[in-house]
Design a protein around this motif. Structure first.
Motif, PDB file in Angstrom:
ATOM      1  N   THR A 164      -6.224   5.365  -5.201  1.00 24.40           N
ATOM      2  CA  THR A 164      -5.473   4.185  -4.765  1.00 24.40           C
ATOM      3  C   THR A 164      -4.378   4.533  -3.757  1.00 24.40           C
ATOM      4  OG1 THR A 164      -5.946   3.083  -6.863  1.00 24.40           O
ATOM      5  CG2 THR A 164      -4.112   2.221  -5.553  1.00 24.40           C
ATOM      6  N   PRO A 165      -3.477   5.496  -4.056  1.00 23.66           N
ATOM      7  CA  PRO A 165      -2.440   5.795  -3.040  1.00 23.66           C
ATOM      8  C   PRO A 165      -3.004   6.408  -1.770  1.00 23.66           C
ATOM      9  CG  PRO A 165      -2.314   7.342  -4.862  1.00 23.66           C
ATOM     10  CD  PRO A 165      -3.253   6.277  -5.286  1.00 23.66           C
ATOM     11  N   LEU A 166      -4.049   7.209  -1.881  1.00 20.29           N
ATOM     12  CA  LEU A 166      -4.631   7.790  -0.677  1.00 20.29           C
ATOM     13  C   LEU A 166      -5.245   6.720   0.218  1.00 20.29           C
ATOM     14  CD1 LEU A 166      -6.313  11.041  -2.093  1.00 20.29           C
ATOM     15  CD2 LEU A 166      -4.271  10.853  -0.655  1.00 20.29           C
ATOM     16  N   ASP A 183       6.260  -4.082  10.510  1.00 21.28           N
ATOM     17  CA  ASP A 183       7.544  -3.446  10.189  1.00 21.28           C
ATOM     18  C   ASP A 183       7.296  -1.957   9.977  1.00 21.28           C
ATOM     19  OD1 ASP A 183      10.026  -2.696   9.368  1.00 21.28           O
ATOM     20  OD2 ASP A 183      10.150  -4.076   7.658  1.00 21.28           O
ATOM     21  N   PRO A 184       7.299  -1.149  11.036  1.00 21.37           N
ATOM     22  CA  PRO A 184       7.012   0.286  10.895  1.00 21.37           C
ATOM     23  C   PRO A 184       7.953   0.993   9.927  1.00 21.37           C
ATOM     24  CG  PRO A 184       6.926  -0.364  13.189  1.00 21.37           C
ATOM     25  CD  PRO A 184       7.496  -1.539  12.447  1.00 21.37           C
ATOM     26  N   GLY A 185       9.211   0.565   9.897  1.00 20.88           N
ATOM     27  CA  GLY A 185      10.165   1.208   8.986  1.00 20.88           C
ATOM     28  C   GLY A 185       9.757   1.047   7.529  1.00 20.88           C
ATOM     29  N   ARG A 186       9.272  -0.154   7.171  1.00 19.62           N
ATOM     30  CA  ARG A 186       8.831  -0.382   5.795  1.00 19.62           C
ATOM     31  C   ARG A 186       7.629   0.488   5.475  1.00 19.62           C
ATOM     32  NH1 ARG A 186       5.193  -3.627   3.160  1.00 19.62           N
ATOM     33  NH2 ARG A 186       4.485  -4.568   5.108  1.00 19.62           N
ATOM     34  N   TYR A 187       6.707   0.622   6.476  1.00 22.60           N
ATOM     35  CA  TYR A 187       5.531   1.471   6.268  1.00 22.60           C
ATOM     36  C   TYR A 187       5.946   2.926   6.041  1.00 22.60           C
ATOM     37  CZ  TYR A 187       1.928  -2.003   7.310  1.00 22.60           C
ATOM     38  OH  TYR A 187       1.082  -3.060   7.258  1.00 22.60           O
ATOM     39  N   HIS A 188       6.936   3.379   6.838  1.00 19.17           N
ATOM     40  CA  HIS A 188       7.400   4.756   6.680  1.00 19.17           C
ATOM     41  C   HIS A 188       8.003   4.974   5.291  1.00 19.17           C
ATOM     42  CE1 HIS A 188       7.724   5.082  11.328  1.00 19.17           C
ATOM     43  NE2 HIS A 188       6.552   5.523  10.899  1.00 19.17           N
ATOM     44  N   ARG A 189       8.791   4.030   4.815  1.00 17.92           N
ATOM     45  CA  ARG A 189       9.394   4.161   3.484  1.00 17.92           C
ATOM     46  C   ARG A 189       8.316   4.164   2.401  1.00 17.92           C
ATOM     47  NH1 ARG A 189      13.094   0.653   6.014  1.00 17.92           N
ATOM     48  NH2 ARG A 189      12.066  -1.172   5.102  1.00 17.92           N
ATOM     49  N   GLU A 194       4.954   7.075  -1.604  1.00 15.74           N
ATOM     50  CA  GLU A 194       3.645   7.479  -2.133  1.00 15.74           C
ATOM     51  C   GLU A 194       3.485   9.000  -2.107  1.00 15.74           C
ATOM     52  OE1 GLU A 194       1.468   5.736  -3.586  1.00 15.74           O
ATOM     53  OE2 GLU A 194       2.262   3.740  -3.228  1.00 15.74           O
ATOM     54  N   VAL A 195       3.981   9.635  -1.037  1.00 16.24           N
ATOM     55  CA  VAL A 195       3.896  11.091  -0.957  1.00 16.24           C
ATOM     56  C   VAL A 195       4.722  11.733  -2.065  1.00 16.24           C
ATOM     57  CG1 VAL A 195       4.513  13.080   0.451  1.00 16.24           C
ATOM     58  CG2 VAL A 195       3.352  11.140   1.499  1.00 16.24           C
ATOM     59  N   GLU A 196       5.909  11.185  -2.342  1.00 19.81           N
ATOM     60  CA  GLU A 196       6.728  11.734  -3.419  1.00 19.81           C
ATOM     61  C   GLU A 196       6.042  11.571  -4.773  1.00 19.81           C
ATOM     62  OE1 GLU A 196      10.476   9.828  -3.092  1.00 19.81           O
ATOM     63  OE2 GLU A 196      11.183  11.107  -1.434  1.00 19.81           O
ATOM     64  N   ARG A 197       5.378  10.433  -4.978  1.00 21.52           N
ATOM     65  CA  ARG A 197       4.684  10.230  -6.248  1.00 21.52           C
ATOM     66  C   ARG A 197       3.513  11.192  -6.379  1.00 21.52           C
ATOM     67  NH1 ARG A 197       0.856   6.875  -8.614  1.00 21.52           N
ATOM     68  NH2 ARG A 197       0.294   5.851  -6.677  1.00 21.52           N
ATOM     69  N   LEU A 198       2.771  11.398  -5.268  1.00 23.95           N
ATOM     70  CA  LEU A 198       1.670  12.354  -5.307  1.00 23.95           C
ATOM     71  C   LEU A 198       2.187  13.780  -5.532  1.00 23.95           C
ATOM     72  CD1 LEU A 198      -0.578  11.019  -2.402  1.00 23.95           C
ATOM     73  CD2 LEU A 198      -1.025  10.869  -4.849  1.00 23.95           C
ATOM     74  N   SER A 199       3.314  14.113  -4.926  1.00 20.56           N
ATOM     75  CA  SER A 199       3.902  15.436  -5.145  1.00 20.56           C
ATOM     76  C   SER A 199       4.302  15.620  -6.606  1.00 20.56           C
ATOM     77  CB  SER A 199       5.127  15.635  -4.241  1.00 20.56           C
ATOM     78  OG  SER A 199       4.762  15.585  -2.881  1.00 20.56           O
ATOM     79  N   ARG A 328      -3.115   2.076 -17.337  1.00 22.25           N
ATOM     80  CA  ARG A 328      -3.706   2.801 -16.214  1.00 22.25           C
ATOM     81  C   ARG A 328      -3.220   2.288 -14.862  1.00 22.25           C
ATOM     82  NH1 ARG A 328      -9.897   4.301 -18.069  1.00 22.25           N
ATOM     83  NH2 ARG A 328      -9.356   4.975 -20.135  1.00 22.25           N
ATOM     84  N   THR A 329      -2.072   1.759 -14.830  1.00 22.77           N
ATOM     85  CA  THR A 329      -1.495   1.348 -13.565  1.00 22.77           C
ATOM     86  C   THR A 329      -0.818   2.550 -12.931  1.00 22.77           C
ATOM     87  OG1 THR A 329       0.487   0.707 -14.742  1.00 22.77           O
ATOM     88  CG2 THR A 329      -1.133  -1.018 -14.318  1.00 22.77           C
ATOM     89  N   PRO A 330      -0.703   2.605 -11.605  1.00 21.28           N
ATOM     90  CA  PRO A 330      -0.130   3.773 -10.966  1.00 21.28           C
ATOM     91  C   PRO A 330       1.240   4.178 -11.468  1.00 21.28           C
ATOM     92  CG  PRO A 330      -1.252   2.428  -9.343  1.00 21.28           C
ATOM     93  CD  PRO A 330      -1.309   1.661 -10.618  1.00 21.28           C
ATOM     94  N   PRO A 331       2.191   3.246 -11.765  1.00 24.66           N
ATOM     95  CA  PRO A 331       3.492   3.711 -12.229  1.00 24.66           C
ATOM     96  C   PRO A 331       3.432   4.504 -13.507  1.00 24.66           C
ATOM     97  CG  PRO A 331       3.621   1.433 -11.516  1.00 24.66           C
ATOM     98  CD  PRO A 331       2.170   1.794 -11.539  1.00 24.66           C
ATOM     99  N   ALA A 332       2.337   4.391 -14.266  1.00 27.46           N
ATOM    100  CA  ALA A 332       2.261   5.126 -15.531  1.00 27.46           C
ATOM    101  C   ALA A 332       2.030   6.607 -15.310  1.00 27.46           C
ATOM    102  CB  ALA A 332       1.128   4.558 -16.385  1.00 27.46           C
ATOM    103  N   GLY A 333       1.748   7.033 -14.097  1.00 26.39           N
ATOM    104  CA  GLY A 333       1.536   8.446 -13.824  1.00 26.39           C
ATOM    105  C   GLY A 333       0.167   8.890 -14.272  1.00 26.39           C
ATOM    106  N   ALA A 334       0.027  10.199 -14.369  1.00 28.89           N
ATOM    107  CA  ALA A 334      -1.270  10.765 -14.714  1.00 28.89           C
ATOM    108  C   ALA A 334      -1.416  11.039 -16.194  1.00 28.89           C
ATOM    109  CB  ALA A 334      -1.479  12.060 -13.935  1.00 28.89           C
ATOM    110  N   GLY A 335      -0.455  10.614 -16.997  1.00 25.87           N
ATOM    111  CA  GLY A 335      -0.557  10.859 -18.420  1.00 25.87           C
ATOM    112  C   GLY A 335      -0.291  12.303 -18.800  1.00 25.87           C
ATOM    113  N   LEU A 336       0.535  13.000 -18.012  1.00 26.55           N
ATOM    114  CA  LEU A 336       0.812  14.408 -18.275  1.00 26.55           C
ATOM    115  C   LEU A 336       2.200  14.641 -18.848  1.00 26.55           C
ATOM    116  CD1 LEU A 336      -0.626  15.998 -15.007  1.00 26.55           C
ATOM    117  CD2 LEU A 336      -1.817  15.491 -17.126  1.00 26.55           C
TER     118      LEU A 336
END
Length: 377
Positions: A164-166, A183-189, A194-199, A328-336
């Motif tokens: 989903t985030p990818l 709104d490019p600024g909103r896209y950048h934020r 999403e990158v921070e969540r994936l990290s 199983r929504t994204p905010p719940a993380g990977a269950g780790l």
């Protein structure tokens, strides 16, 4: 006295010769049936007695009649001994074969069942040991199946959470490349979030892999649990404010503990983040740290207002990849997060537990007490 010594010497020489021959025969038959070995032992015992008797008889010049009587008695004793030895050997061989058959079935994956009526104490003990080993292996296989199931579940969930985030990142980057982003600024934020969540997911996976591989290196230091909880609450305050949840510290005592501050901060951060996300707005998440009067252990607890966990799910809460139903929504993380909590706490020789309370659930981390300083401090 001299005659007695001479008789003993002749008897010893005759018995020793037979004994050496018997030892050689047993060596040649060491890979044969135990029944045959027992028969050899019985024959050697009688023959040794007969050899000693004949040696003494020859030295004492007994009459042929007396020698015949002695020989007849020894022959009858040899026949009886041999029969008893063969009967005992057959019994031992039958018990050994039954135990071997049970062991083969055990090796094929079946549960071990010790055959009843072991002929000797040694075989009975071996059966008990194999039964205990079978029980341990069954438990190990069950843990392995559960671990494999949790791994498959984890892979499925992480694949879902990564896809989903990818996909969103690809869409946003394509929109920015094509110049159609309003709104490019909103896209950048959004891309940065999403990158921070994936990290964070990758970091959790790396931490969990270190825990499961047993290479988590700890650097324990003496600190106050009061300071540890205070820092964790301060770090979780922004997330609590974002979700409209009150975060309070209740009965946090100034108790010394010896822990790795970085890893234990991660434990509390995971527990607080989990509790805040599960608690509805205007709810309360309470943290406490007390000393258990009975054991002296330090109990750090996080109580939320999630409404409780189904009893069937309580044993799985700390399993890798577990997130509960409807989570199983994204905010719940990977269950780790909770699996990492348990791994870090157990690395500190503590334990993690959870149980339901009115309106929610309470996660507890039980840590061993700190070693007293010199002087009783």
């Amino acid at each position: 006295m001299r005659d007695l010594l001479v008789i003993a010497a002749y008897a010893a020489v005759g018995a020793a010769v037979v004994g050496l021959l018997g030892a050689a025969a047993l060596r040649q038959l060491r890979n044969r049936s135990v029944a045959l070995s027992l028969a050899v032992v019985a024959v050697v015992a009688v023959c040794a007695m007969l050899a000693g008797t004949l040696s003494v008889a020859w030295a004492m010049f007994l009459s042929e009649h007396d020698l015949g009587v002695v020989t007849t008695v020894c022959a009858i004793a040899a026949a009886v001994s041999l029969g008893v030895a063969l009967l005992l050997g057959r019994t031992v061989v039958a018990g050994s074969r039954a135990l071997a058959a049970a062991a083969r079935a055990f090796g094929d994956g079946d549960a071990f069942a010790a055959p009843p009526g072991a002929p000797t104490a040694e075989l009975a003990e071996l059966g008990r040991v194999l039964a205990a080993t079978s029980a341990k292996l069954d438990a190990s296989r069950e843990r392995e199946r559960a671990l494999e199931a949790s791994r498959r579940e984890l892979v499925a969930w992480i694949s879902h959470d990564l896809r989903t985030p990818l996909a969103g990142l690809r869409a946003m980057t394509e929109a920015l490349e094509d110049g159609i982003a309003a709104d490019p600024g909103r896209y950048h934020r959004q891309i940065r979030a999403e990158v921070e969540r994936l990290s964070g997911m990758v970091g959790d996976l790396f931490e969990l892999s270190r825990i499961q591989a047993g290479v988590l290196a700890l650097s324990p230091a003496r600190m106050s649990v009061y300071d540890l909880v205070g820092d964790a609450i301060a770090g979780a305050d922004p997330l609590a404010a974002e979700h409209g949840v009150r975060l309070v510290g209740e009965r946090v005592e100034r108790i010394p503990i010896e822990v790795d501050g970085r890893e234990m901060t991660r434990v509390l951060a995971n527990l607080l983040a989990n509790a805040i996300r599960r608690t509805p707005a205007d709810g309360t998440v309470a943290v406490s740290a007390l000393r258990d009067a009975a054991s002296g252990s330090v109990v750090v607890s996080v109580t939320d207002g999630c409404g409780g966990i189904p009893p069937a799910d309580l044993p799985r809460v700390f399993d890798t990849g577990w997130r509960g139903s409807g989570a199983r929504t994204p905010p719940a993380g990977a269950g780790l997060g909770l699996a990492i909590v348990r791994g870090i706490v157990e690395a500190h020789h503590g334990r993690a537990a959870v149980h339901n309370v009115p309106g929610g659930c309470r996660f507890e981390v039980v840590l061993p007490p700190a070693t007293p300083l010199p002087g009783g401090l």
